[in-house]
Design a protein around this motif. Structure first.
Motif, PDB file in Angstrom:
ATOM      1  N   SER A   1      12.772  13.086  73.850  1.00 56.75           N
ATOM      2  CA  SER A   1      11.889  13.306  72.722  1.00 56.75           C
ATOM      3  C   SER A   1      10.428  13.236  73.172  1.00 56.75           C
TER       4      SER A   1
ATOM      5  N   LYS B   1      18.346  11.101  61.536  1.00 54.16           N
ATOM      6  CA  LYS B   1      17.719  11.347  62.832  1.00 54.16           C
ATOM      7  C   LYS B   1      16.224  11.129  62.682  1.00 54.16           C
ATOM      8  N   GLY B   2      15.571  10.654  63.715  1.00 49.22           N
ATOM      9  CA  GLY B   2      14.119  10.504  63.653  1.00 49.22           C
ATOM     10  C   GLY B   2      13.700   9.197  63.021  1.00 49.22           C
TER      11      GLY B   2
ATOM     12  N   TYR C   1      15.361   5.301  69.010  1.00 51.34           N
ATOM     13  CA  TYR C   1      14.852   6.521  68.403  1.00 51.34           C
ATOM     14  C   TYR C   1      15.730   7.631  68.964  1.00 51.34           C
ATOM     15  N   ASP C   2      16.509   8.260  68.096  1.00 53.91           N
ATOM     16  CA  ASP C   2      17.387   9.336  68.543  1.00 53.91           C
ATOM     17  C   ASP C   2      18.277   8.878  69.715  1.00 53.91           C
ATOM     18  N   GLU C   3      18.821   7.673  69.583  1.00 51.65           N
ATOM     19  CA  GLU C   3      19.744   7.070  70.567  1.00 51.65           C
ATOM     20  C   GLU C   3      19.084   6.685  71.903  1.00 51.65           C
TER      21      GLU C   3
END
Ligand code: IMP
Length: 174
Positions: free
Chosen positions: A2, A71-72, A159-161
């Motif tokens: 990300s 998500k996010g 955050y997002d895994e």
């Protein structure tokens, strides 16, 4: 990967370890005998593993998984049960262990469904709380740290895994 990255360290590994040990002693003092701990996956897995090792004496553990953020970094307000408990709660002193209370929607949902299963008592421990973000008034008996309105990662929080493996808690910023 990300574009958002962990920047400032908000809570160091040493600060977290000290506070988690204090919380464990407080919890054991309130529950000297029977204690059944329920960790909320995935975010609480590191907090739980440190907290449980600091609680002396008998403790039983179970896990449940819920999803509150699609998500996010923004909440959907919707909570889905992904994995239920393996054990019954009737007559037990139950402690929910959660990573963070933000809007409070996830914990409100969990507390409602678990209190319907006839525990002797039901309390909640959260490592982090963002009081300014609360949408519902939820009771949390044990809070590690109150923090400002930042999206944070590390020590189980993602955050997002990503970033669950950081030993500290950091603010996520572009
Ligand atoms: P709530 O339902 O809004 O209280 O959100 C609780 C859940 O949202 C937590 O269990 C986390 O999974 C997630 N969450 C809330 N704030 C953060 C954050 O700052 N970092 C990572 N996850 C968060």
């Amino acid at each position: 990967m990300s574009e958002l990255r962990p920047t400032e360290i908000l809570l160091s590994a040493a600060q977290i370890q000290k506070r988690v040990a204090e919380m464990a002693m407080e919890i054991r003092r309130d529950y000297p005998d029977d204690l059944h701990v329920i960790a909320v996956l995935k975010g609480a897995f590191i907090f739980l593993s440190d907290l449980a090792r600091h609680i002396p004496g008998h403790v039983s553990l179970d896990f449940m998984a819920v999803s509150s953020y699609a998500k996010g970094t923004t909440t959907s307000g919707e909570v889905r049960m992904l994995k239920d408990l393996d054990t019954a709660l009737d007559g037990r002193n139950v402690l929910i262990v959660e990573d963070i209370v933000d809007t409070g929607l996830t914990l409100t949902y969990l507390q409602q469904i678990l209190s319907n299963r006839n525990p002797k008592s039901l309390r909640t421990a959260c490592l982090l709380s963002k009081p300014s973000r609360r949408k519902v008034d939820v009771k949390v008996e044990y809070i590690g740290f109150n923090i400002e309105d930042h999206f944070v990662v590390g020590y189980g929080l993602d955050y997002d895994e990503q970033y669950r493996n950081l030993p500290h808690i950091a603010v996520l910023e572009p």
